[in-house]
Write an enzyme that holds these catalytic residues in place. Structure first.
Site, PDB file in Angstrom:
ATOM      1  N   ASP A 139      20.125  48.753  32.099  1.00 56.45           N
ATOM      2  CA  ASP A 139      20.784  48.254  30.896  1.00 56.45           C
ATOM      3  C   ASP A 139      20.814  46.730  30.942  1.00 56.45           C
ATOM      4  OD1 ASP A 139      22.304  47.815  28.644  1.00 56.45           O
ATOM      5  OD2 ASP A 139      24.197  48.445  29.561  1.00 56.45           O
ATOM      6  N   GLU A 147      17.557  50.721  28.146  1.00 57.16           N
ATOM      7  CA  GLU A 147      16.422  50.572  27.256  1.00 57.16           C
ATOM      8  C   GLU A 147      15.117  50.563  28.058  1.00 57.16           C
ATOM      9  OE1 GLU A 147      17.918  46.448  28.315  1.00 57.16           O
ATOM     10  OE2 GLU A 147      18.801  48.365  27.725  1.00 57.16           O
ATOM     11  N   GLU A 174      37.453  59.442  44.527  1.00 56.71           N
ATOM     12  CA  GLU A 174      37.512  60.651  43.710  1.00 56.71           C
ATOM     13  C   GLU A 174      38.569  61.621  44.225  1.00 56.71           C
ATOM     14  OE1 GLU A 174      35.777  60.780  40.770  1.00 56.71           O
ATOM     15  OE2 GLU A 174      35.437  58.742  41.458  1.00 56.71           O
ATOM     16  N   ASP A 379      54.474  40.278  46.693  1.00 56.53           N
ATOM     17  CA  ASP A 379      53.795  39.621  47.805  1.00 56.53           C
ATOM     18  C   ASP A 379      52.721  40.485  48.447  1.00 56.53           C
ATOM     19  OD1 ASP A 379      55.287  37.357  47.450  1.00 56.53           O
ATOM     20  OD2 ASP A 379      56.810  37.884  48.945  1.00 56.53           O
ATOM     21  N   HIS A 500      55.454  29.582  47.836  1.00 54.91           N
ATOM     22  CA  HIS A 500      54.730  30.298  46.784  1.00 54.91           C
ATOM     23  C   HIS A 500      54.790  29.547  45.460  1.00 54.91           C
ATOM     24  CE1 HIS A 500      55.455  34.398  49.012  1.00 54.91           C
ATOM     25  NE2 HIS A 500      54.738  33.531  49.710  1.00 54.91           N
ATOM     26  N   ASP A 502      54.922  30.787  42.576  1.00 57.50           N
ATOM     27  CA  ASP A 502      55.822  31.408  41.594  1.00 57.50           C
ATOM     28  C   ASP A 502      57.265  30.935  41.752  1.00 57.50           C
ATOM     29  OD1 ASP A 502      56.686  32.804  43.856  1.00 57.50           O
ATOM     30  OD2 ASP A 502      56.434  34.794  42.978  1.00 57.50           O
ATOM     31  N   CYS A 676      59.319  38.028  42.685  1.00 60.36           N
ATOM     32  CA  CYS A 676      58.911  38.395  44.051  1.00 60.36           C
ATOM     33  C   CYS A 676      59.098  39.890  44.307  1.00 60.36           C
ATOM     34  CB  CYS A 676      59.729  37.616  45.080  1.00 60.36           C
ATOM     35  SG  CYS A 676      59.682  35.833  44.879  1.00 60.36           S
TER      36      CYS A 676
END
Length: 694
Positions: A139, A147, A174, A379, A500, A502, A676
């Site tokens: 493809d 194709e 799976e 984290d 961090h 954040d 966190c």
């Protein structure tokens, strides 16, 4: 029936065909002693140096061929009589191509006659030609359909007008019990696994079988062998097989063709007009030592004689790029929220449940028997996804921090259509900065005319001049950079005890400008708020009032604490450094940034690194228009927390609703906050990564 090849100019259609097949030509030799059988691949050109094959004393030649064989001579000879032999020179080349596949072996013929000076016949070389069509198809135009013989299938190009097939790392499982990533198995256990692989089709047309000794082989390079595996259908009918779940043995209808131990294998030629389907799976993501490009080759081999190796006479190549791992920013729609339940976080958990229920999303609570007391959901992992035209699924990136939540990503998230990836670092190299509160991603931005439609990854590192600072481990940084589509930005976060990003920044959606705002912690904004309270006669209003066992502290006491002021001046300088980097790297103006009133204090035991003085409101969870914000326990004015009122005012202007969650004892005191302790899986981008202009 033969046709005479004349000395007239080369027809235009042959000129065009020669130009189209210039990259697919091979040299063929003539033999005047005995006829030869030649296998020709439609779309290629046979080149014969006529002088090299000529008997001694040859001065002229003539060519005859059956109608489905096209011939031309290069350089074109001077035109003389239509049927006269053509003068032979040392550069005379005969170019042969065929327009259709053969129905039977040797059903086409070409002869070249050589003549002496006086036109006496010196020799006659005869080729019996068999034509076949062979194409290894993928493809390449990225529309979900394989194709036929796309001219761009052998290369990769980024962008909306780009080309090249896409390969997913088959990193889901799976199975839901006794699970193992599909990429770790050398066999297919369920038909459902095939949809995670990229289809590849071998299309052939020609006689019922190839001439004696010819064979088709599929092969990969040694350098690609660790990154890809190829399976095939056992027969054309196998693609219609419907198989039940198989746990004990591999599906026999999909044998393994290529892997790290088998670099080349013969594949069947089915005869007449036929297709054989293959399934290609990626085994690893792009990384420092792997650019993500993989080539799979199909070669037609020609026998020379018994006891000697065959030689390749035609090779078709398909190129794949392994799909990158992509992070999702706060501005994308949430799907599921993850939090931990511990023996002491009831108030936090109750607040989170109420927020998620109000927002209308799913909530996954990781109970203590799974988290073993590790409450830091942010984290341990980062959610992302992988995408291709034929399949897309979420993939969790497991951090190298390996706390007591370390088994959660693999044991609880990995499964059908939910992938898993990690990077292993030496324990001595892992620091707090390897926790994924230190890994964020911006919304889409445009910077100096360059588009980042998938945003940019943001990480925290040591200050550039530091010699003893902490850094995110190299294997994780290399992985993030190698994904290409979300070019990382490094900020200075080592000034924080935890370290961090954040802790001082986040993004929230907005209805205008760039469709988002960057929120930054700001001690300056905090002191401005407290000075305003004092000026309005609220200097004796208390922080932490009634919060046991904390000692309440007045606004006046905070403003009179010169040491705290000096510490926050330092913190503000660190945040301002990052502010300037973010403005430059994300193309932001001051109007795109909102400063939140937050104070910090330095901890001498951590090497004079900073911690939030009160719950860090920037460390929030973003669920659409609903924000879950650490409850700050600020000074109350007329019965309302002044810090909460300020946050509601700032966020309300963006149409966002603030919910304040009590995380003081269970998170803030442990140097973390709401963000966190939570994580969010979000919908992927609508934008397709392969359309990125790189």
């Amino acid at each position: 029936m033969f046709q005479q090849v004349s000395q007239t100019s080369v027809p235009e259609f042959l000129k065009r065909r020669r130009a189209e097949t210039a990259e697919h030509s091979r040299t063929c030799r003539l033999d005047t002693e005995s006829p030869q059988g030649v296998l020709h691949v439609i779309g290629t050109t046979l080149k014969i140096n006529l002088n090299r094959s000529a008997p001694p004393s040859s001065k002229f030649f003539s060519v005859k061929c059956t109608p489905s064989v096209q011939c031309s001579i290069s350089p074109p000879p001077q035109e003389t009589s239509h049927l006269s032999p053509i003068p032979l020179n040392k550069n005379s080349v005969l170019l042969i191509s065929m327009s259709r596949a053969s129905e039977h072996e040797h059903d086409c013929k070409l002869s070249v006659r050589y003549y002496a000076e006086k036109k006496e016949l010196l020799g006659n070389a005869i080729l019996h030609l068999t034509a076949v069509e062979i194409s290894l198809d993928v493809d390449a135009d990225r529309d979900g359909v394989v194709e036929k013989n796309n001219p761009n299938k052998g290369s990769w190009k980024w962008g909306p007008d780009g080309h090249g097939a896409i390969l997913l790392v088959n990193c889901d499982s799976e199975r839901t019990y006794w699970k193992e990533q599909d990429s770790k198995k050398n066999h297919i256990t369920k038909v459902s696994d095939l949809k995670d692989m990229s289809p590849m089709v071998l299309r052939t047309r020609g006689p019922a079988k190839l001439p004696e000794g010819y064979k088709l082989t599929m092969h990969i390079s040694q350098s690609d062998a660790e990154s890809v595996r190829v399976f095939r259908t056992r027969s054309p009918e196998a693609k219609n097989t419907i198989s039940n779940f198989v746990y004990s043995s591999p599906l026999k209808d999909y044998p393994l063709v290529l892997n790290s131990e088998v670099l080349s294998q013969e594949v069947p030629y089915l005869g007449h007009e036929a297709e054989m389907k293959f399934y290609v799976e990626g085994l690893r993501f792009p990384d420092k030592d792997f650019n993500g490009l993989i080539s799979i080759n199909l070669s037609l081999l020609e026998p020379i004689c018994t006891g000697l190796p065959e030689t390749p006479i035609f090779t078709d190549t398909a190129v794949f790029r392994v799909a990158p791992w992509i992070m999702t920013p706060n501005t994308l729609q949430p799907v599921e929220v993850f939090v931990c339940s511990t023996s002491d976080n009831f108030k936090f958990l109750k607040g989170m449940i109420n927020l998620v229920n109000k927002s209308g999303y799913k909530l996954k609570v990781c109970h203590e028997y799974l988290n073993r007391g590790d409450r830091w959901m942010q984290d341990e992992l980062e959610f992302g996804y992988i995408d291709s035209p034929h399949q897309r699924f979420p993939v969790v990136l497991d951090s190298p921090r390996d706390g007591k939540l370390q088994d959660f990503p693999y044991n609880e998230l990995l499964g059908p259509d939910f992938g898993y990836v990690t990077r292993i670092a030496q324990r001595k190299d892992v620091s707090s900065l390897d926790s994924f509160g230190n890994l964020e991603v911006s919304p889409p931005v445009t910077v100096n005319g360059k588009n980042y439609p998938l945003g940019r990854i943001i990480i925290g590192v040591a200050f550039p001049t530091a010699t003893q600072g902490r850094n995110m481990t190299k294997v994780v940084q290399d992985f993030l950079w190698a994904q290409t589509v979300q070019e990382p930005i490094a900020l200075f976060s080592d000034w924080l005890t935890v370290g961090h990003v954040d802790e001082f920044m986040t993004f929230v959606p907005a209805p205008d400008r760039k469709r988002f705002r960057l929120l930054l912690a700001s001690p300056d904004a905090g002191y401005k708020l407290f000075r305003g309270l004092k000026n309005d006669g609220h200097g004796q209003a208390k922080m932490f009032d009634g919060l046991k066992p904390e000692e309440a502290i007045t606004v006046d006491d905070i403003l009179n604490n010169k040491s705290l002021q000096a510490e926050n001046n330092y913190v503000q300088s660190c945040i301002d450094w990052n502010r300037d980097v973010l403005k430059k790297e994300l193309g932001l103006d001051d109007e795109d940034i909102i400063d939140l009133p937050i104070l910090f204090q330095l901890n001498g035991e951590s090497g004079l690194r900073a911690e939030a003085f009160f719950p860090d409101m920037v460390n929030m969870i973003v669920l659409g228009k609903n924000l879950g914000i650490p409850k700050p326990f600020g000074p109350k004015v007329n019965g309302r927390c002044a810090l909460e009122a300020e946050m509601c005012s700032l966020m309300g202007g963006l149409g966002l609703s603030c919910t304040f969650i009590d995380d003081y004892a269970s998170y803030h005191k442990l140097l973390g906050e709401v963000h966190c302790g939570s994580n969010v899986r979000r919908e992927p981008f609508d934008f397709k990564w392969w359309n990125l202009e790189v």
